[in-house]
Design an enzyme around this catalytic site. Structure first.
Site, PDB file in Angstrom:
ATOM      1  N   GLY A  64       0.832  -1.191   0.000  1.00  0.00           N
ATOM      2  CA  GLY A  64       0.000   0.000   0.000  1.00  0.00           C
ATOM      3  C   GLY A  64       0.869   1.243   0.000  1.00  0.00           C
ATOM      4  O   GLY A  64       2.072   1.176   0.226  1.00  0.00           O
ATOM      5  N   CYS A  91       5.382  -6.031   1.515  1.00  0.00           N
ATOM      6  CA  CYS A  91       5.641  -4.598   1.377  1.00  0.00           C
ATOM      7  C   CYS A  91       5.035  -3.832   2.568  1.00  0.00           C
ATOM      8  O   CYS A  91       5.485  -3.993   3.693  1.00  0.00           O
ATOM      9  CB  CYS A  91       5.144  -4.101   0.031  1.00  0.00           C
ATOM     10  SG  CYS A  91       5.771  -2.456  -0.408  1.00  0.00           S
ATOM     11  N   TYR A  92       4.013  -3.013   2.341  1.00  0.00           N
ATOM     12  CA  TYR A  92       3.409  -2.286   3.458  1.00  0.00           C
ATOM     13  C   TYR A  92       2.879  -3.258   4.504  1.00  0.00           C
ATOM     14  O   TYR A  92       2.998  -3.013   5.719  1.00  0.00           O
ATOM     15  CB  TYR A  92       2.272  -1.384   2.965  1.00  0.00           C
ATOM     16  CG  TYR A  92       1.607  -0.618   4.090  1.00  0.00           C
ATOM     17  CD1 TYR A  92       2.165   0.560   4.567  1.00  0.00           C
ATOM     18  CD2 TYR A  92       0.440  -1.092   4.684  1.00  0.00           C
ATOM     19  CE1 TYR A  92       1.572   1.257   5.619  1.00  0.00           C
ATOM     20  CE2 TYR A  92      -0.152  -0.407   5.734  1.00  0.00           C
ATOM     21  CZ  TYR A  92       0.407   0.767   6.201  1.00  0.00           C
ATOM     22  OH  TYR A  92      -0.170   1.448   7.240  1.00  0.00           O
ATOM     23  N   HIS A 179       7.761  -7.471  -3.694  1.00  0.00           N
ATOM     24  CA  HIS A 179       6.479  -7.937  -4.241  1.00  0.00           C
ATOM     25  C   HIS A 179       6.681  -9.291  -4.937  1.00  0.00           C
ATOM     26  O   HIS A 179       7.021  -9.347  -6.123  1.00  0.00           O
ATOM     27  CB  HIS A 179       5.921  -6.924  -5.236  1.00  0.00           C
ATOM     28  CG  HIS A 179       5.395  -5.681  -4.604  1.00  0.00           C
ATOM     29  ND1 HIS A 179       4.125  -5.592  -4.078  1.00  0.00           N
ATOM     30  CD2 HIS A 179       5.973  -4.471  -4.383  1.00  0.00           C
ATOM     31  CE1 HIS A 179       3.944  -4.382  -3.571  1.00  0.00           C
ATOM     32  NE2 HIS A 179       5.048  -3.687  -3.745  1.00  0.00           N
ATOM     33  N   GLU A 181       4.453 -11.255  -5.903  1.00  0.00           N
ATOM     34  CA  GLU A 181       3.334 -11.554  -6.805  1.00  0.00           C
ATOM     35  C   GLU A 181       3.557 -11.087  -8.230  1.00  0.00           C
ATOM     36  O   GLU A 181       2.845 -11.535  -9.139  1.00  0.00           O
ATOM     37  CB  GLU A 181       2.037 -10.935  -6.253  1.00  0.00           C
ATOM     38  CG  GLU A 181       1.948  -9.418  -6.329  1.00  0.00           C
ATOM     39  CD  GLU A 181       2.581  -8.698  -5.152  1.00  0.00           C
ATOM     40  OE1 GLU A 181       2.302  -7.501  -4.955  1.00  0.00           O
ATOM     41  OE2 GLU A 181       3.358  -9.347  -4.406  1.00  0.00           O
ATOM     42  N   SER A 233     -22.917 -11.114 -25.493  1.00  0.00           N
ATOM     43  CA  SER A 233     -22.232 -10.002 -26.143  1.00  0.00           C
ATOM     44  C   SER A 233     -21.345 -10.455 -27.279  1.00  0.00           C
ATOM     45  O   SER A 233     -20.905  -9.647 -28.089  1.00  0.00           O
ATOM     46  CB  SER A 233     -21.384  -9.262 -25.111  1.00  0.00           C
ATOM     47  OG  SER A 233     -20.305 -10.095 -24.688  1.00  0.00           O
ATOM     48  N   GLY A 235     -18.575 -12.021 -26.341  1.00  0.00           N
ATOM     49  CA  GLY A 235     -17.323 -12.161 -25.617  1.00  0.00           C
ATOM     50  C   GLY A 235     -17.270 -13.433 -24.792  1.00  0.00           C
ATOM     51  O   GLY A 235     -18.225 -14.202 -24.703  1.00  0.00           O
ATOM     52  N   VAL A 236     -16.116 -13.636 -24.149  1.00  0.00           N
ATOM     53  CA  VAL A 236     -15.863 -14.848 -23.385  1.00  0.00           C
ATOM     54  C   VAL A 236     -16.765 -14.931 -22.152  1.00  0.00           C
ATOM     55  O   VAL A 236     -17.374 -15.964 -21.878  1.00  0.00           O
ATOM     56  CB  VAL A 236     -14.377 -14.911 -22.944  1.00  0.00           C
ATOM     57  CG1 VAL A 236     -14.116 -16.165 -22.126  1.00  0.00           C
ATOM     58  CG2 VAL A 236     -13.464 -14.843 -24.149  1.00  0.00           C
ATOM     59  N   ASP A 237     -16.863 -13.842 -21.406  1.00  0.00           N
ATOM     60  CA  ASP A 237     -17.528 -13.889 -20.103  1.00  0.00           C
ATOM     61  C   ASP A 237     -19.006 -14.264 -20.219  1.00  0.00           C
ATOM     62  O   ASP A 237     -19.486 -15.156 -19.518  1.00  0.00           O
ATOM     63  CB  ASP A 237     -17.389 -12.544 -19.393  1.00  0.00           C
ATOM     64  CG  ASP A 237     -15.941 -12.117 -19.235  1.00  0.00           C
ATOM     65  OD1 ASP A 237     -15.069 -12.997 -19.291  1.00  0.00           O
ATOM     66  OD2 ASP A 237     -15.691 -10.911 -19.083  1.00  0.00           O
ATOM     67  N   SER A 238     -19.728 -13.579 -21.096  1.00  0.00           N
ATOM     68  CA  SER A 238     -21.158 -13.871 -21.219  1.00  0.00           C
ATOM     69  C   SER A 238     -21.381 -15.268 -21.786  1.00  0.00           C
ATOM     70  O   SER A 238     -22.330 -15.959 -21.401  1.00  0.00           O
ATOM     71  CB  SER A 238     -21.859 -12.822 -22.085  1.00  0.00           C
ATOM     72  OG  SER A 238     -21.377 -12.841 -23.414  1.00  0.00           O
ATOM     73  N   LYS A 385     -10.200 -13.925 -15.029  1.00  0.00           N
ATOM     74  CA  LYS A 385     -10.367 -14.173 -16.463  1.00  0.00           C
ATOM     75  C   LYS A 385      -9.787 -15.507 -16.910  1.00  0.00           C
ATOM     76  O   LYS A 385     -10.411 -16.248 -17.673  1.00  0.00           O
ATOM     77  CB  LYS A 385      -9.703 -13.034 -17.259  1.00  0.00           C
ATOM     78  CG  LYS A 385     -10.053 -13.031 -18.740  1.00  0.00           C
ATOM     79  CD  LYS A 385     -11.426 -12.451 -18.972  1.00  0.00           C
ATOM     80  CE  LYS A 385     -11.712 -12.168 -20.420  1.00  0.00           C
ATOM     81  NZ  LYS A 385     -12.961 -11.416 -20.603  1.00  0.00           N
TER      82      LYS A 385
END
Length: 530
Positions: A64, A91-92, A179, A181, A233, A235-238, A385
């Site tokens: 942070g 980190c923080y 970090h 990650e 839509s 797209g992938v998500d829908s 995703k």
């Protein structure tokens, strides 16, 4: 609209990532899931008692922007460290842990940003087991831990951080200044896994395979005998959300596809053909291309385009919705639920879930009226995703759908700089199809997050084609590499690939006589031009 979200059954081992305002909090959660352990992001405003009450298997304190000794800085209550819960500070979060437990945190005057070498100290390896004695890490700090709390072993140091990592293995408390990650810390994932598997004693059980079974059961329990509507839509998500609901309730689902004429070449046909073939879902197609072109006529301002597209989508969806409702009523049924492809980053960033800040609102079907009287079904609400793509593959959706590059809701409407017309859409579709075809042929689809092709419709450039002077349009290739679109870098495509794309576009799309390359990272530039 009402939404019901439950934690997946496989989340008995849940790691809570406490967000202290870091841009990487979601990335930490992703890395934990890549280690096949379920994770959720929660705000730092939760008290230690509230965190403990959730009975997490482990807790990770994120980075942070604050300094732990400044008035009003987020603090960690020492009660958390007395609860027997394994904790990793980053980190923080590392500094906040040290400060809460009696260590010394101060501004050293030696700021470290970017790539930094860290050297292992002493005989205790702990978190650093299996990593190099001197390893490259990604730092971002101006404060440092000078002295570790009592009972902690110092594991590593750097030029600007006398204590760059520490551990109290008996109490299962750990921390690193860097970090782990981010990809710029090459051995960071090993450190995270050391914490999860060895420090916290967790096992890798979180898989996309059992997500499907759990969500199908949850959808059936939520929906019962009611009817469900879903806006596709392209797209992938829908598509994945609809496929999950179709697997759960079958004929009770009707999908609605609004063809607004702003998709890429072949995508509308692909939705109608491939999605239905893969899922067997009922699909209501509304051809609204004329409506959208009329609404966009004369508009050049990007924000006005977005508003016009969103407004017309709502109207078109409402019209299609009434058709589905009427059909259901004729069959003596009632449509009570609406499917949305909301992802976990949407939930966190919109402030609607456990995230710490309200970054943006999200509208997965182009923007929906607040007064729609549906209860929401959001089967992807706990997923990132890459997990959504894996679930789609598990459900049998074709690679052309699950592997599709992200595409903005307003479609090609915001990839035409200038007024959107049918002719300009045709020009852009042909150029975009060539670029995507060559990228696929080169085997680089998996390495490039997306490659928008932008038509500078209001710009003309002089060229020579067929021994004659031309006055055509330039297009811009915008290939970017990213993990989550929050940040991105331009993709270093091979020169011969760029050459083929340029040659084919200028040869095959007569209206275009110049191909340019956008080499801007995000930030400062966004992925889309508008």
């Amino acid at each position: 609209m009402e939404s019901v979200t439950e934690r997946p059954e496989t989340a008995a081992q849940t790691v809570l990532v406490v967000d202290y305002g870091a841009q990487y909090a979601q990335l930490i959660a992703r890395r934990v899931r890549e280690a096949r352990v379920y994770s959720e992001v929660v705000p730092h405003t939760l008290s230690a008692a509230e965190i403990i009450a959730r009975r997490p298997a482990a807790v990770i304190l994120s980075g942070g922007p604050s300094s732990v000794y400044e008035p009003g800085a987020p603090a960690v209550e020492s009660e958390l460290f007395d609860a027997g819960i394994p904790v990793l500070g980053i980190c923080y979060g590392f500094q906040a842990m040290a400060h809460a437990l009696g260590g010394e945190v101060a501004r050293t005057g030696d700021r470290e940003y970017g790539k930094t070498d860290v050297t292992a100290e002493g005989p205790v390896r702990s978190l650093l087991e299996g990593t190099d004695d001197v390893q490259t890490t990604w730092m971002s700090h101006s404060d440092a831990v000078r002295t570790a709390p009592a009972g902690f072993d110092v594991l590593a140091s750097s030029d600007g951080a006398p204590v760059a990592a520490f551990a109290d293995a008996r109490r299962r408390l750990f921390g690193v200044q860097w970090h782990p990650e981010v990809k710029h810390s090459p051995q960071g994932q090993r450190i995270i896994e050391n914490f999860l598997y060895d420090g916290a004693g967790l096992s890798p059980e979180w898989t996309t395979g059992n997500i499907v079974e759990e969500q199908v059961a949850a959808i059936r329990a939520q929906v019962g005998e009611a009817r469900v509507i879903c806006g596709l839509s392209g797209g992938v998500d829908s598509a994945v959300a609809a496929a999950l609901v179709q697997r759960a309730v079958g004929e009770q689902l009707t999908c609605v596809f609004i063809d607004h004429g702003l998709l890429r070449h072949g995508e509308a046909e692909q939705v109608e053909r491939d999605f239905v073939a893969a899922t067997g879902a009922k699909l209501h197609v509304a051809d609204e291309r004329g409506r959208f072109l009329t609404a966009l006529a004369g508009i050049t301002d990007p924000e006005e385009k977005r508003k016009a597209i969103g407004r017309e989508f709502i109207r078109a969806f409402e019209a299609a919705e009434h058709a589905v409702l009427d059909q259901a009523a004729a069959e003596g049924a009632r449509v009570e639920f609406l499917v949305q492809g909301t992802l976990y980053p949407d939930v966190v960033e919109s402030g609607g879930g456990e995230g710490a800040s309200n970054i943006k609102s999200h509208h997965n079907v182009g923007g929906l009226p607040e007064d729609m009287e549906f209860k929401l079904v959001e089967p992807l609400r706990s997923l990132f995703k890459d997990e959504v793509r894996a679930v789609g593959a598990e459900l049998g959706l074709p690679q052309e759908i699950v592997g599709r590059q992200p595409f903005p809701g307003p479609g090609l409407g915001i990839r035409i700089i200038g007024e959107v017309t049918e002719h300009r859409l045709d020009i852009l579709r042909r150029a975009d199809a060539i670029a995507r075809e060559e990228l696929t042929a080169a085997g680089l689809d998996g390495e490039v997050w997306q490659m928008p092709v932008v038509l500078l419709a209001d710009v003309h450039s002089v060229g020579v084609q067929g021994d004659g002077r031309t006055y055509g349009h330039p297009v811009v290739l915008r290939p970017v590499s990213s993990e989550d679109a929050m940040t991105a870098d331009w993709s270093r495509l091979p020169y011969d690939l760029l050459g083929r794309i340029s040659t084919r576009i200028t040869n095959e799309v007569e209206e275009i006589n110049r191909v340019t390359l956008d080499v801007t990272s995000k930030p400062p530039g966004t992925i889309e031009w508008e």
